[in-house]
Design an enzyme around this catalytic site. Structure first.
Site, mmCIF file in Angstrom:
data_model
loop_
_atom_site.group_PDB
_atom_site.id
_atom_site.type_symbol
_atom_site.label_atom_id
_atom_site.label_comp_id
_atom_site.label_asym_id
_atom_site.label_seq_id
_atom_site.Cartn_x
_atom_site.Cartn_y
_atom_site.Cartn_z
ATOM 1 N N GLY A 136 6.822 2.323 2.736
ATOM 2 C CA GLY A 136 8.285 2.384 2.753
ATOM 3 C C GLY A 136 8.963 1.712 1.586
ATOM 4 N N LYS A 137 8.300 1.578 0.446
ATOM 5 C CA LYS A 137 8.920 0.928 -0.710
ATOM 6 C C LYS A 137 10.085 1.764 -1.245
ATOM 7 C CE LYS A 137 4.971 0.821 -2.878
ATOM 8 N NZ LYS A 137 4.092 1.310 -1.800
ATOM 9 N N PRO B 298 0.831 -1.208 0.000
ATOM 10 C CA PRO B 298 0.000 0.000 0.000
ATOM 11 C C PRO B 298 0.866 1.259 0.000
ATOM 12 C CG PRO B 298 -0.702 -1.549 1.709
ATOM 13 C CD PRO B 298 0.606 -2.039 1.189
ATOM 14 N N HIS C 143 -22.788 4.819 22.182
ATOM 15 C CA HIS C 143 -21.706 3.973 21.656
ATOM 16 C C HIS C 143 -20.832 3.451 22.791
ATOM 17 C CE1 HIS C 143 -22.524 4.653 17.486
ATOM 18 N NE2 HIS C 143 -22.236 5.964 17.509
ATOM 19 N N GLU D 220 -22.818 9.721 21.581
ATOM 20 C CA GLU D 220 -21.514 9.117 21.874
ATOM 21 C C GLU D 220 -21.570 8.285 23.154
ATOM 22 O OE1 GLU D 220 -19.324 9.094 19.681
ATOM 23 O OE2 GLU D 220 -20.199 10.629 18.389
#
Length: 642
Positions: free
Chosen positions: A203-204, A199, A424, A421
């Site tokens: 770090g490619k 993705p 949740h 909230e």
């Protein structure tokens, strides 16, 4: 510093040419003689009005001056054969016959010299520009690869973390370049190509830089888009030139970033293939493994779209090895944090492991951005080091955007958001096996978030059970149910929760086979992107009656989660009230404070800084002044039960 060649060129050109043109124009006007008929010339000559006469047999003219110093010119009639004899008999002070080439230098100086000077000036500056730019006008087919030298900052594998398996795969290639005989004596051959897949932000490119720093061989770097040009055939020419450079410097490494720009599957996409790109790809295929394949030239390429690459470029003999650079796990994220935190001052009590645990699915680029944002926050607050507070705030900023405290939200809406909230939160803490609630906030962030409930996993998860997905559906429904019970109405604030719940339920039924009624079957096929050229139309591989059953099963899953959330919140009304009340007061509750409230305890009064008190006082005075001025009654806050 670049020299400004063009501005200097035009300035000098103007300075040289303008005076010349003015002089030439004035000279032409001054020297332009008065044209007279031939018979009028003889009349003036007989009357003694001609001062001088010059015969130019080459042009067939007589020119000179009248006695009043004005110039004249007349054309000789061809039938006049006694011209010289006739001129000797008239009273002319001076006359002569001009040699044919006597006016050459005069004409050259006044007519041709400015034009030649202009050509010389243009040639001089064009030559300078071509020399300064490395003769770029004639280098379309040359490769744009940059060769890394010792002057460039050196990146090593010590600067790369979170991709240990990928580093091990690439270390073999570096070892082969350093000690080739160790492998050759066993009959092994060096891989011709390595494809880094993962993705964005994992770090490619950084790995490629580390390879350049570790290997003591020439390293050429360029992007896939560098081959693409407006001229046909340029891409293929640049590929050939690139590998020629590699052959001259073998053994060497060539790195092509974003190779999908030229390696896309041939013949795919709307409107057929792209001839120029396909020519470039064909040249790349031949150079990697053709009749004249280059020994000692290793090609390393990076892409985040391996699914669109041409199969011919992926086969062994071209890209022999595919290295997956995936999103880091919790240990990888901790390693990446340690790498980036070496460059910034940290507080002594900071817990990087908690930060790594709280950043699931973060890439290396995301973590680098997080550390940078934390440093900016600490600098803005006048601190000399970064602590956990800045790190967590930077994480929230990276995930959901910056805080928007300036957004004007009415007390009624704040109360709705608080109960939403709180719903949740209480549902998440009431169900077994769910991720712990780390924080609840009412502070708006970004564009879509008016409030948020954070659940942080204790460790990375790659598989989930059916029960866990059902619990996730129930938590998503907790906000809508809290609105129904405590507000007495429903709002659009649960739109994102409902969308996520519907998508999750559809995956449970159609992809993961988690429905008893539908069975362990996969329904439907994923729709590919239109520009890849695969399955432009989403094919439905099931009947209409099955489609109705799928919709019914999705509705059943979501409705069951809705009813489960209602049971929990109805039973724990007092807990919801406490959480919502404290959210309205504090705006942010962390995990420890939530534990106290769920256990029935009370939180101490919030600590308000002097700056906050002054700001609140100013806001209150401003509001009261506006109310008195407009004679508006003070608003009564909505009641919040404890």
């Amino acid at each position: 510093m670049k020299k400004r060649v063009l501005p200097n060129f035009w300035l000098i050109l103007l300075i040289v040419l303008v005076p010349l043109l003015i002089y030439q124009q004035q000279f032409s006007k001054a020297k332009e003689p008065h044209k007279i008929p031939y018979n009028e010339f003889w009349t003036a000559a007989n009357e003694g009005k001609i001062q001088s006469a010059i015969i130019d047999n080459q042009k067939g003219t007589i020119s000179g001056e009248f006695t009043d110093k004005t110039s004249y010119v007349t054309y000789i009639i061809a039938t006049d054969l006694t011209l010289a004899e006739r001129l000797s008999k008239v009273p002319i002070a001076h006359y002569e016959a001009k040699e044919p080439d006597s006016q050459f230098w005069e004409n050259f100086l006044y007519y041709w010299a400015p034009t030649l000077l202009l050509i010389l000036v243009l040639w001089f500056f064009m030559f300078r520009q071509f020399s300064a730019a490395g003769n770029k006008a004639f280098s379309f087919g040359k490769s744009k690869a940059k060769m890394l030298t010792e002057e460039h900052p050196k990146t090593t594998f010590d600067d790369v973390a979170g991709v240990e398996e990928s580093k091990a795969e690439l270390m073999e290639i570096i070892e082969f370049l350093k000690e080739p005989q160790k492998f050759v004596k066993l009959g092994a051959r060096i891989p011709k190509g390595v494809l880094l897949v993962g993705p964005p932000g994992t770090g490619k490119t950084l790995l490629a830089k580390a390879i350049a720093g570790e290997a003591n061989v020439p390293f050429f770097s360029l992007s896939g888009s560098d081959f693409v040009e407006m001229f046909v055939g340029v891409g293929a020419s640049r590929v050939r030139d690139l590998f020629e450079q590699g052959k001259k410097n073998a053994p060497c490494i060539i790195f092509i970033d974003e190779i999908d720009a030229v390696g896309r599957h041939r013949g795919w996409g709307m409107g057929g293939g792209h001839d120029e790109r396909e020519q470039t790809l064909n040249a790349l295929l031949v150079e990697m493994d053709g009749f004249e394949s280059k020994e000692g030239v290793i090609l390393i390429a990076a892409t985040n779209r391996p699914d669109i690459l041409d199969p011919a470029i992926l086969r062994p003999g071209r890209f022999d090895r595919r290295v997956v650079v995936d999103l880091p796990d919790i240990e990888g994220r901790l390693g990446i944090l340690n790498v980036h935190c070496k460059k910034v001052p940290l507080a002594e009590n900071i817990d990087l492991m908690s930060i790594a645990r709280g950043t699931p699915f973060f890439s290396g680029a995301d973590i680098a951005n997080l550390v940078n944002e934390a440093a900016l926050l600490a600098a803005r607050r006048g601190k000399t080091s970064i602590n956990t507070e800045e790190m967590e705030e930077a994480r929230d900023k990276v995930m959901m955007g910056p805080e928007r405290r300036s957004r004007s939200i009415s007390e009624k809406e704040r109360r709705i958001i608080a109960y939403h909230e709180a719903g949740h939160t209480v549902v998440a803490r009431s169900l077994p096996g769910t991720d712990p609630v780390h924080k609840v906030t009412l502070i708006p962030r970004g564009i879509a978030y008016l409030g948020a409930t954070y659940q942080l996993p204790e460790h990375d998860r790659y598989l989930k059970e059916l029960t866990e997905y059902v619990n996730e559906l129930t938590i998503l429904m907790g906000g809508r149910v809290a609105e129904e019970i405590f507000i007495g109405d429903i709002t659009s604030g649960a739109g994102n929760d409902i969308k996520r719940a519907t998508e999750l339920a559809r995956k449970m039924v159609c992809e993961w086979g988690m429905s008893k009624n539908m069975g362990p079957l996969a329904y439907g096929e994923k729709q590919e992107e239109i520009f890849i050229g695969r399955d432009i139309v989403n094919r439905q591989n099931y009947s209409e009656s099955t489609s109705q059953k799928i919709d019914s099963e999705i509705k059943t899953l979501v409705s069951s989660a809705h009813e489960k959330a209602r049971e929990i919140l109805t039973e724990k009304r007092d807990v919801i009230e406490r959480v919502a009340k404290n959210l309205l007061i504090r705006e942010i509750l962390d995990g420890a404070e939530i534990d106290i409230l769920l256990a029935g305890g009370e939180l101490p009064p919030p600590v308000i800084s002097v700056k906050q008190k002054v700001k609140e006082k100013e806001n209150k005075e401003t509001k009261e002044t506006a109310v008195e001025k407009n004679n508006i009654p003070l608003p009564v806050p909505a009641p919040v039960s404890s």
